[in-house]
Motif scaffolding. Structure first.
Motif, short mmCIF file in Angstrom:
data_model
loop_
_atom_site.label_atom_id
_atom_site.label_comp_id
_atom_site.label_asym_id
_atom_site.label_seq_id
_atom_site.Cartn_x
_atom_site.Cartn_y
_atom_site.Cartn_z
N THR A 55 57.47 38.87 24.52
CA THR A 55 57.90 37.49 24.78
C THR A 55 58.62 37.39 26.12
O THR A 55 58.45 36.42 26.86
N MET A 56 59.43 38.38 26.43
CA MET A 56 60.12 38.39 27.72
C MET A 56 59.12 38.42 28.87
O MET A 56 59.31 37.77 29.91
N ALA A 57 58.03 39.17 28.71
CA ALA A 57 56.99 39.22 29.74
C ALA A 57 56.37 37.84 29.94
O ALA A 57 56.08 37.43 31.07
N PRO A 73 55.00 51.87 34.39
CA PRO A 73 54.28 51.43 35.59
C PRO A 73 52.93 50.77 35.29
O PRO A 73 52.60 49.74 35.92
N PRO A 74 52.10 51.29 34.35
CA PRO A 74 50.82 50.59 34.08
C PRO A 74 51.02 49.18 33.55
O PRO A 74 50.28 48.27 33.91
N VAL A 75 52.01 48.99 32.68
CA VAL A 75 52.27 47.65 32.15
C VAL A 75 52.76 46.73 33.26
O VAL A 75 52.33 45.57 33.37
N ARG A 76 53.65 47.22 34.11
CA ARG A 76 54.15 46.40 35.21
C ARG A 76 53.00 46.01 36.14
O ARG A 76 52.91 44.85 36.59
N ASP A 77 52.11 46.96 36.42
CA ASP A 77 50.99 46.67 37.31
C ASP A 77 50.07 45.61 36.70
O ASP A 77 49.62 44.69 37.39
N ALA A 78 49.82 45.70 35.40
CA ALA A 78 48.98 44.70 34.73
C ALA A 78 49.64 43.33 34.74
O ALA A 78 48.98 42.30 34.94
N LEU A 79 50.96 43.28 34.53
CA LEU A 79 51.67 42.01 34.55
C LEU A 79 51.66 41.39 35.95
O LEU A 79 51.56 40.16 36.10
#
Length: 589
Positions: free
Chosen positions: A378-380, A330-336
């Motif tokens: 890379t996918m991000a 969730p933190p990574v998704r929120d940052a993205l």
């Protein structure tokens, strides 16, 4: 402006032509009076000579009190042409065909100039263009006297509207604009173009304004040169240069252009195109000519238009993923999602004067995506580019980094300068190879030049106006000077148990079908729990398993998945032991 325009409209070259027209020049046109050659022959030492020669012309002019030197204005401006008849004899003289036509009221462009010159039609200038200020400055300079020449160097990128800006300024003086292309080079082309401007009272614009004429040839009083911000232009004798930058269209101007070009589109679609894409007038004109049926087609046309402009320094990466395809914490998704939002709205934000004043530099959106290989960095980047509906370009570090001193910095500057004119996302994969820490102890020339390249890169990134994504497996190796300038630093951890289970399910369902995923649903959690694999390892393990099953002509089983996973793990020297592999396939309980 009226007095200034009147002064420009009395060119000395036209005066020369008109003065000659009434008394002598018409006599040079053989086809206007077939009886004249005999008259010329009476004056020539050789009876019956069929053409006017320099000697005859000189005698005629001496009789009227005028001299005729080989470098007089008539020859310098190519009003008259010399033609060698026979070796050792006097040259014949004839009137230039274009001058003859002009005297007869049929103005035309000189034949050698035709492929390189266009008469540009006017268009309404954008409200943000400094047309009035530029015209006022030119007018003040031209009021200094009839010998004053002004060249307005119009800065901007290709397609930014530099020619349209020059048209608008020239119109303030009641003149059209002729534009001379880049390939029209050399003295003769310059003379023919300037002569045309004098005869037709046109302002003249040069796509390549670098030619310097001889001191004795004064150009037309109002000139334009179309340049890039980085271009240095040599001064010309007796010419006053002013530089004017053509700003890119604002979001409101882009929206107005879109509404004019594509009437009937929903307002929300028009606003989205205008707010998210940094486009030039040429970009909007190109897309509108294709008559796209929807905003998605318009965005595709814009992407296709920018492709191929970065040459061999970068390769385009397909972006088939959305945010829902990512399996991250969730933190990574929120940052993205924060990164994607800022990327989508930054174009209009940086058009605000207050924001630009507070950040004269550092407007680039730079994000560092760090983590172990295969964790989705890379996918991000692909997800971000897809969300923005623009292309992602991976920088080819092998083409950027050079062993020659200073060449790496030059490659970087060229890449970023070209990319700044495009609506794209740049991806520096394995960025620690280029953004590594500078050496604090300079022991030799290699350390010194490596530090210089890093400093050049730092300056170039700071001045870059677009979006840059960096990926690295070794965050600690990135120079702190770069880290401070990054808007986002996002750490991708290896997937936990729940994420690994979801990755196995998605990969099996996507590559082998939903039925296979449902059939193996009870076994996949055990595989996820037993082996800590990254997303990339799981994806390639399933790929290998699918091909193994097809080779055997059988349905996908756990044995195939374990075989594929074992092949991936063996790349890092951590292959599954035989007993563990049999346990995962169910052979051992």
């Amino acid at each position: 402006m009226i007095a200034t325009a009147a002064a420009i409209a009395a060119p000395p070259l036209a005066d020369v032509v008109v003065r000659w027209a009434h008394e002598r020049i018409l006599a040079l046109a053989d086809d206007l009076d077939a009886r004249l050659p005999a008259r010329w022959a009476d004056l020539e030492w050789r009876r019956g000579w069929p053409r006017l020669t320099l000697e005859v012309a000189a005698r005629v002019l001496e009789a009227t009190g005028e001299g005729w030197a080989p470098d007089c204005a008539s020859f310098r401006w190519l009003l008259l042409r010399r033609h060698e008849i026979e070796p050792g004899l006097s040259c014949a003289v004839s009137l230039d065909p274009c001058i003859r036509e002009w005297l007869l009221g049929r103005s035309q462009i000189a034949e050698p100039l035709v492929p390189y010159v266009g008469v540009e039609r006017g268009r309404d200038p954008l409200p943000s263009w400094p047309v009035a200020d530029a015209a006022a400055q030119i007018g003040r300079l031209l009021e200094d006297g009839p010998a004053t020449r002004v060249r307005c160097l119009v800065e901007g990128t290709a397609g930014s509207g530099r020619v349209a800006f020059a048209q608008a300024v020239a119109a303030r003086f009641g003149m059209p604009l002729i534009v001379v292309g880049r390939d029209a080079s050399g003295l003769e082309m310059w003379v023919l173009a300037e002569r045309q401007a004098f005869l037709d009272r046109c302002a003249i614009g040069w796509v390549a304004p670098g030619f310097t004429p001889p001191h004795h040839l004064l150009p037309f009083p109002l000139q334009f040169g179309f340049i890039d911000e980085r271009d240095a232009v040599e001064p010309q004798p007796y010419v006053v240069d002013i530089r004017v930058a053509v700003p890119p269209p604002t979001a409101d101007e882009r929206a107005a252009l879109w509404r004019t070009a594509l009437p009937g589109w929903p307002a929300d679609d028009v606003d989205r195109l205008a707010q998210r894409h940094r486009l030039t007038l040429a970009d909007i004109s190109y897309v509108s000519r294709q008559r796209p049926a929807s905003p998605s087609i318009a965005a595709r046309l814009l992407r296709e238009r920018s492709r191929g402009r970065l040459h061999a320094l970068a390769q385009r990466v397909d972006c088939p993923f959305s945010m829902d395809d990512l399996v991250v914490s969730p933190p990574v998704r929120d940052a993205l999602e924060d990164l994607a939002f800022e990327a989508a709205h930054r174009v209009t934000f940086w058009e605000r004067d207050v924001a630009r004043r507070m950040f004269p530099q550092g407007r680039a959106l730079v994000a560092l995506l760090s983590g172990a290989p295969g964790t989705g960095k890379t996918m991000a980047a692909q997800v971000i580019a897809a969300a923005l509906d623009i292309d992602l370009y991976r920088i080819d570090l092998s083409a950027i980094v050079s062993k020659w001193v200073g060449e790496t910095a030059q490659n970087i500057e060229r890449l970023l300068a070209d990319a700044a004119t495009l609506d794209i996302v740049l991806l520096f994969d394995e960025a620690d190879a280029l953004f590594a820490k500078r050496s604090t102890e300079v022991r030799d020339a290699n350390d010194k030049f490596a530090n210089m390249d890093a400093s050049h890169l730092l300056t170039a990134i700071e001045n870059y106006p677009g979006i840059v994504l960096l990926t690295t497996n070794l965050r600690g190796n990135i120079d702190q000077a770069f880290v401070r300038r990054m808007r986002f630093i996002i750490d991708f951890a290896k997937p936990d148990l729940a994420q690994r289970t979801e990755l196995w399910r998605r990969c099996v369902s996507g590559l082998a079908g939903a039925g296979a995923a449902e059939r193996l649903a009870a076994d996949l959690p055990r595989l996820a729990e037993s082996v800590e694999a990254t997303g990339a390892e799981i994806k390639y393990a399933v790929l290998a398993a699918v091909f193994r099953a097809q080779r055997e002509g059988a349905a996908l089983t756990m044995a195939h998945l374990v075989h594929g996973l074992n092949r991936e793990l063996s790349k890092e020297g951590r292959a599954l032991a035989g007993r563990e592999a049999r346990r995962l396939t169910g052979e051992l309980t």
